[in-house]
Design a protein around this motif. Structure first.
Motif: not given
Length: 370
Positions: A323-352
């Protein structure tokens, strides 16, 4: 040969080399000091996590040293007890070396499969060990929470913040979290809430609480036991726990959950208390895909054996690698540390539900086996 863009070429090669070195670090130690110390003290086997600069994070090299040693001691008639501890004073073990696994996943390196597979096999070995196993300064979940005796101190910090990096509470989290009192496990899994000190034992994550200054005495007494039966080990641990002064009662936190999954957020917002508002805010920052996977993982895990949970979690780990979110989460929290991940999908409703169900699907011949 002359490269038309030598600076760009060198820069690209250096980046690739850096990634490769990080992955290779999982396979072999580049340290002068060994990453894990394995020693026999009397009738005790002692495993010491020895990567204090990275909070004793577990890598594949360490797993491949610990696993065979556990088997060897289990079959050794002169070994009665196994003690696992960490050096450095800050962490017993901070969990798996996620950044190296992330780089491997990006490159399609086999470490992304090997690490999870071999770590989960080690988790199962710890969970099924018949020798008395004592884990001191409890911290890293996979190495500790499945052991028979788990010792926390006032320095212990326990958290499973995986939904913040697009993952899920793995290493058997789907087995032990649903078995905590009430819905505490689900609360810890979704929010990554931190338990500290004695609360780790009160929650049932640790079996005993001992003051950190008394850990060396405790370890010495355990090693010197003439008979390390579960009863004798329990008696020693109880005696140290009974020496702790109880300063004040701690209020009990009641966690309620609701269906459907989105209802948890809605009810937290409707509750209106400061605590509820804070938890709703925390959940809104987590990976929506991770939240739904985790919810289903704990529901299923409540009625499964540890082995079956680990098989399920290996499937989930590989879904996260795809998937995508794991790489984006590690980037936002552990690498760049901007604490601003861009999740895809971005809402619970969009996750089927269908996309969540697919994460639990069999991997066929690539499934985890014991």
């Amino acid at each position: 040969d002359v490269c038309p863009h030598p600076v760009l070429n060198v820069s690209s090669r250096l980046r690739s080399l850096s990634r490769l070195q990080r992955i290779q670090g999982h396979m072999m130690s580049s340290h002068v000091e060994p990453e894990v110390l394995l020693e026999k003290v009397g009738r005790a086997g002692v495993i010491t996590m020895n990567r204090p600069k990275v909070l004793n994070a577990l890598n594949l090299s360490m797993i491949r040293q610990i696993s065979p040693q556990l088997k060897k001691w289990e079959n050794d008639t002169e070994t009665d007890i196994i003690i696992i501890k960490g050096v450095g004073g800050k962490a017993f073990c901070a969990g798996g070396d996620i950044r190296a696994v992330t780089e491997a996943g990006k490159l399609g390196d086999s470490l992304a499969q090997d690490f999870f597979r071999e770590e989960y096999i080690l988790n199962n070995a710890i969970g099924t060990l018949f020798l008395a196993l004592v884990l001191l300064h409890l911290q890293g979940v996979g190495l500790s929470v499945h052991g028979r005796f788990r010792v926390a101190t006032e320095k212990t910090l326990f958290a499973m913040p995986e939904t913040a990096i697009g993952l899920f509470p793995d290493v058997g989290g789907g087995h032990f979290l649903p078995r905590l009192r009430g819905k505490l496990g689900l609360f810890l899994a979704l929010t990554g809430f931190r338990l500290k000190g004695r609360d780790v034992q009160r929650a049932g994550v640790a079996t005993h609480f001992v003051e950190s200054k008394k850990i060396p005495d405790l370890e010495r007494e355990l090693v010197e036991l003439k008979s390390s039966s579960a009863e004798n080990v329990s008696r020693v641990l109880d005696s140290y726990q009974n020496q702790v002064r109880i300063l004040r009662p701690v209020p009990t936190l009641t966690i309620q959950t609701y269906k459907p999954k989105q209802g948890i957020l809605q009810n937290l917002k409707a509750d209106g208390s400061e605590f509820s508002k804070k938890q709703a805010e925390i959940l809104s920052k987590m990976s929506p895909t991770s939240l739904k996977i985790t919810y289903k993982q704990l529901q299923a895990g409540a009625s499964l054996s540890l082995q079956d949970v680990l098989v399920m979690e290996y499937r989930l780990s590989q879904a996260c690698m795809r998937g995508r979110d794991f790489y984006e989460g590690v980037r936002a929290v552990l690498v760049d540390r901007d604490q601003n991940p861009k999740w895809n999908p971005s809402t619970l409703e969009e996750v089927s539900d269908q996309s969540v169900d697919q994460c639990f699907s069999s991997l066929g011949e690539k499934d985890l086996t014991f």
